[in-house]
Design a protein around this motif. Structure first.
Motif, PDB file in Angstrom:
ATOM      1  N   ARG A  96       0.847  -1.192   0.000  1.00 17.92           N
ATOM      2  CA  ARG A  96       0.000   0.000   0.000  1.00 17.92           C
ATOM      3  C   ARG A  96       0.883   1.243   0.000  1.00 17.92           C
ATOM      4  NH1 ARG A  96      -4.206  -0.815   4.808  1.00 17.92           N
ATOM      5  NH2 ARG A  96      -2.608   0.472   5.713  1.00 17.92           N
ATOM      6  N   PRO A  97       0.462   2.273  -0.709  1.00 16.75           N
ATOM      7  CA  PRO A  97       1.240   3.520  -0.660  1.00 16.75           C
ATOM      8  C   PRO A  97       1.116   4.144   0.721  1.00 16.75           C
ATOM      9  CG  PRO A  97      -0.785   3.813  -1.915  1.00 16.75           C
ATOM     10  CD  PRO A  97      -0.700   2.367  -1.578  1.00 16.75           C
ATOM     11  N   LYS A  98       2.101   4.925   1.102  1.00 15.87           N
ATOM     12  CA  LYS A  98       2.077   5.623   2.389  1.00 15.87           C
ATOM     13  C   LYS A  98       1.014   6.709   2.332  1.00 15.87           C
ATOM     14  CE  LYS A  98       6.921   4.808   3.360  1.00 15.87           C
ATOM     15  NZ  LYS A  98       8.226   5.400   3.578  1.00 15.87           N
ATOM     16  N   VAL A  99       0.289   6.865   3.433  1.00 17.37           N
ATOM     17  CA  VAL A  99      -0.743   7.899   3.510  1.00 17.37           C
ATOM     18  C   VAL A  99      -0.092   9.273   3.427  1.00 17.37           C
ATOM     19  CG1 VAL A  99      -2.541   8.922   4.965  1.00 17.37           C
ATOM     20  CG2 VAL A  99      -2.277   6.448   4.854  1.00 17.37           C
ATOM     21  N   VAL A 100       0.985   9.469   4.186  1.00 14.08           N
ATOM     22  CA  VAL A 100       1.733  10.725   4.158  1.00 14.08           C
ATOM     23  C   VAL A 100       3.218  10.418   4.019  1.00 14.08           C
ATOM     24  CG1 VAL A 100       0.079  12.017   5.567  1.00 14.08           C
ATOM     25  CG2 VAL A 100       1.957  10.864   6.674  1.00 14.08           C
ATOM     26  N   THR A 101       3.948  11.378   3.481  1.00 10.94           N
ATOM     27  CA  THR A 101       5.400  11.284   3.410  1.00 10.94           C
ATOM     28  C   THR A 101       5.990  12.579   3.945  1.00 10.94           C
ATOM     29  OG1 THR A 101       5.423  12.134   1.138  1.00 10.94           O
ATOM     30  CG2 THR A 101       5.406   9.726   1.407  1.00 10.94           C
ATOM     31  N   ASP A 132       6.257  19.116   4.695  1.00 12.45           N
ATOM     32  CA  ASP A 132       7.554  19.786   4.561  1.00 12.45           C
ATOM     33  C   ASP A 132       7.760  20.674   5.776  1.00 12.45           C
ATOM     34  OD1 ASP A 132       9.974  20.618   3.497  1.00 12.45           O
ATOM     35  OD2 ASP A 132       9.089  21.805   1.880  1.00 12.45           O
ATOM     36  N   TYR A 133       8.971  21.177   5.936  1.00 12.10           N
ATOM     37  CA  TYR A 133       9.286  22.132   6.991  1.00 12.10           C
ATOM     38  C   TYR A 133       9.946  23.324   6.323  1.00 12.10           C
ATOM     39  CZ  TYR A 133      11.059  24.104  11.334  1.00 12.10           C
ATOM     40  OH  TYR A 133      11.326  24.941  12.397  1.00 12.10           O
ATOM     41  N   GLU A 134       9.347  24.492   6.494  1.00  8.71           N
ATOM     42  CA  GLU A 134       9.857  25.696   5.847  1.00  8.71           C
ATOM     43  C   GLU A 134      10.259  26.732   6.880  1.00  8.71           C
ATOM     44  OE1 GLU A 134       6.804  27.088   3.191  1.00  8.71           O
ATOM     45  OE2 GLU A 134       7.168  25.471   1.761  1.00  8.71           O
ATOM     46  N   VAL A 135      11.361  27.412   6.603  1.00  8.18           N
ATOM     47  CA  VAL A 135      11.844  28.493   7.462  1.00  8.18           C
ATOM     48  C   VAL A 135      11.942  29.752   6.610  1.00  8.18           C
ATOM     49  CG1 VAL A 135      13.753  29.303   8.896  1.00  8.18           C
ATOM     50  CG2 VAL A 135      13.187  26.870   8.859  1.00  8.18           C
ATOM     51  N   SER A 136      11.304  30.830   7.086  1.00  8.11           N
ATOM     52  CA  SER A 136      11.398  32.114   6.401  1.00  8.11           C
ATOM     53  C   SER A 136      11.879  33.153   7.409  1.00  8.11           C
ATOM     54  CB  SER A 136      10.039  32.517   5.819  1.00  8.11           C
ATOM     55  OG  SER A 136       9.136  32.826   6.867  1.00  8.11           O
ATOM     56  N   LYS A 137      11.954  34.397   6.992  1.00  4.00           N
ATOM     57  CA  LYS A 137      12.391  35.456   7.900  1.00  4.00           C
ATOM     58  C   LYS A 137      11.436  35.632   9.075  1.00  4.00           C
ATOM     59  CE  LYS A 137      14.863  38.155   4.474  1.00  4.00           C
ATOM     60  NZ  LYS A 137      14.981  39.452   3.797  1.00  4.00           N
ATOM     61  N   LEU A 138      10.159  35.344   8.871  1.00  8.71           N
ATOM     62  CA  LEU A 138       9.162  35.592   9.908  1.00  8.71           C
ATOM     63  C   LEU A 138       8.620  34.347  10.592  1.00  8.71           C
ATOM     64  CD1 LEU A 138       7.106  38.361   8.091  1.00  8.71           C
ATOM     65  CD2 LEU A 138       8.898  38.646   9.819  1.00  8.71           C
ATOM     66  N   SER A 139       8.866  33.168  10.049  1.00 12.02           N
ATOM     67  CA  SER A 139       8.287  31.983  10.669  1.00 12.02           C
ATOM     68  C   SER A 139       9.057  30.714  10.314  1.00 12.02           C
ATOM     69  CB  SER A 139       6.829  31.822  10.235  1.00 12.02           C
ATOM     70  OG  SER A 139       6.759  31.478   8.866  1.00 12.02           O
ATOM     71  N   ALA A 140       8.799  29.694  11.092  1.00 15.43           N
ATOM     72  CA  ALA A 140       9.266  28.342  10.809  1.00 15.43           C
ATOM     73  C   ALA A 140       8.075  27.443  11.081  1.00 15.43           C
ATOM     74  CB  ALA A 140      10.443  27.978  11.699  1.00 15.43           C
ATOM     75  N   LYS A 141       7.703  26.611  10.095  1.00 21.46           N
ATOM     76  CA  LYS A 141       6.482  25.826  10.261  1.00 21.46           C
ATOM     77  C   LYS A 141       6.478  24.592   9.373  1.00 21.46           C
ATOM     78  CE  LYS A 141       4.158  28.712   6.865  1.00 21.46           C
ATOM     79  NZ  LYS A 141       3.061  29.613   6.598  1.00 21.46           N
ATOM     80  N   PHE A 142       5.658  23.626   9.791  1.00 18.68           N
ATOM     81  CA  PHE A 142       5.400  22.472   8.954  1.00 18.68           C
ATOM     82  C   PHE A 142       4.332  22.871   7.944  1.00 18.68           C
ATOM     83  CE2 PHE A 142       7.184  20.428  12.701  1.00 18.68           C
ATOM     84  CZ  PHE A 142       8.071  19.539  12.110  1.00 18.68           C
ATOM     85  N   VAL A 143       4.516  22.447   6.702  1.00 15.91           N
ATOM     86  CA  VAL A 143       3.599  22.780   5.614  1.00 15.91           C
ATOM     87  C   VAL A 143       3.075  21.480   5.018  1.00 15.91           C
ATOM     88  CG1 VAL A 143       3.428  23.874   3.347  1.00 15.91           C
ATOM     89  CG2 VAL A 143       4.873  24.892   5.111  1.00 15.91           C
ATOM     90  N   PHE A 144       1.775  21.401   4.827  1.00 14.16           N
ATOM     91  CA  PHE A 144       1.137  20.228   4.247  1.00 14.16           C
ATOM     92  C   PHE A 144       0.851  20.493   2.776  1.00 14.16           C
ATOM     93  CE2 PHE A 144       0.592  19.725   8.664  1.00 14.16           C
ATOM     94  CZ  PHE A 144       0.335  18.394   8.937  1.00 14.16           C
ATOM     95  N   ARG A 145       1.376  19.648   1.909  1.00 11.55           N
ATOM     96  CA  ARG A 145       1.058  19.710   0.479  1.00 11.55           C
ATOM     97  C   ARG A 145       0.104  18.546   0.208  1.00 11.55           C
ATOM     98  NH1 ARG A 145       6.819  20.697   0.159  1.00 11.55           N
ATOM     99  NH2 ARG A 145       7.083  22.950   0.069  1.00 11.55           N
ATOM    100  N   ASN A 146      -1.178  18.875   0.217  1.00 13.32           N
ATOM    101  CA  ASN A 146      -2.216  17.863   0.187  1.00 13.32           C
ATOM    102  C   ASN A 146      -3.010  17.955  -1.119  1.00 13.32           C
ATOM    103  OD1 ASN A 146      -4.453  16.234   0.626  1.00 13.32           O
ATOM    104  ND2 ASN A 146      -4.765  16.926   2.722  1.00 13.32           N
ATOM    105  N   PRO A 147      -2.970  16.909  -1.945  1.00  9.43           N
ATOM    106  CA  PRO A 147      -3.713  16.945  -3.210  1.00  9.43           C
ATOM    107  C   PRO A 147      -5.232  16.940  -3.016  1.00  9.43           C
ATOM    108  CG  PRO A 147      -2.845  14.750  -2.832  1.00  9.43           C
ATOM    109  CD  PRO A 147      -2.274  15.638  -1.752  1.00  9.43           C
ATOM    110  N   ASN A 148      -5.690  16.683  -1.793  1.00 11.89           N
ATOM    111  CA  ASN A 148      -7.120  16.639  -1.504  1.00 11.89           C
ATOM    112  C   ASN A 148      -7.673  17.980  -1.033  1.00 11.89           C
ATOM    113  OD1 ASN A 148      -7.145  13.728  -1.947  1.00 11.89           O
ATOM    114  ND2 ASN A 148      -5.992  13.650  -0.049  1.00 11.89           N
ATOM    115  N   GLU A 149      -6.810  18.982  -0.870  1.00  8.98           N
ATOM    116  CA  GLU A 149      -7.273  20.318  -0.478  1.00  8.98           C
ATOM    117  C   GLU A 149      -8.002  20.962  -1.645  1.00  8.98           C
ATOM    118  OE1 GLU A 149      -4.445  23.186   1.035  1.00  8.98           O
ATOM    119  OE2 GLU A 149      -3.677  21.730   2.476  1.00  8.98           O
ATOM    120  N   THR A 150      -9.143  21.550  -1.344  1.00 11.78           N
ATOM    121  CA  THR A 150      -9.887  22.246  -2.386  1.00 11.78           C
ATOM    122  C   THR A 150      -9.914  23.748  -2.166  1.00 11.78           C
ATOM    123  OG1 THR A 150     -11.970  21.908  -1.202  1.00 11.78           O
ATOM    124  CG2 THR A 150     -11.363  20.248  -2.856  1.00 11.78           C
ATOM    125  N   ASP A 151      -9.559  24.201  -0.949  1.00  9.50           N
ATOM    126  CA  ASP A 151      -9.577  25.630  -0.634  1.00  9.50           C
ATOM    127  C   ASP A 151      -8.766  25.852   0.629  1.00  9.50           C
ATOM    128  OD1 ASP A 151     -10.253  28.293  -0.949  1.00  9.50           O
ATOM    129  OD2 ASP A 151     -12.258  28.089  -0.094  1.00  9.50           O
TER     130      ASP A 151
END
Length: 136
Positions: A16-21, A101-120
């Motif tokens: 089975r494919p992994k639910v999340v990576t 993913d985990y992203e770091v910018s000048k103002l924040s550091a956060k986990f980011v979800f890239r979800n193909p099921n998001e509609t909005d």
């Protein structure tokens, strides 16, 4: 009776494919967080990172990340890049195919979800609308 055994032979299940990576950056950050001493003083390490979805926010749903003491009986257990991810059962259909993913910018550091099921998503990025994954 002929004495023939008509019991079907067990078939090998296809993987089975992994639910999340996780991206390598996200896995590295989770390993770093999990390697630190627990704030509650407990000696036992966490079992993994629990991922879920809850109702809330202006777009309707929010992602949830928390430390997991142990796997719950119906959690989907995903091992990726040396990290154990426990996906809440009610969130599986909403998270299929998601990359964290985990992203770091000048103002924040956060986990980011890239979800193909998001509609909005809301303007502030704190909540999303997610449809359950469609059957392939």
């Amino acid at each position: 009776m002929t004495g023939l055994d008509l019991t079907p032979a067990p078939r090998a299940r296809r993987p089975r494919p992994k639910v999340v990576t996780l991206t390598e950056r996200a896995a590295e950050r989770v390993r770093e967080i999990m390697s630190k001493p627990r704030k509650d003083g407990a000696e036992k390490p966490y079992a993994g990172l629990r991922v879920g979805v809850k109702n809330g926010g202006c777009a309707g749903q929010e992602y949830v990340l928390e430390y997991a003491e142990a796997a719950n009986p119906f959690d989907e257990v995903v091992e990726d890049k040396g990290v154990t991810i426990l996906v809440e059962p009610k969130a599986v259909l909403f998270l299929i195919g998601t990359e964290i993913d985990y992203e770091v910018s000048k103002l924040s550091a956060k986990f980011v979800f890239r979800n193909p099921n998001e509609t909005d998503a809301c303007g502030c990025g704190e909540s999303v609308t997610i449809e359950p994954a469609k059957e392939a």
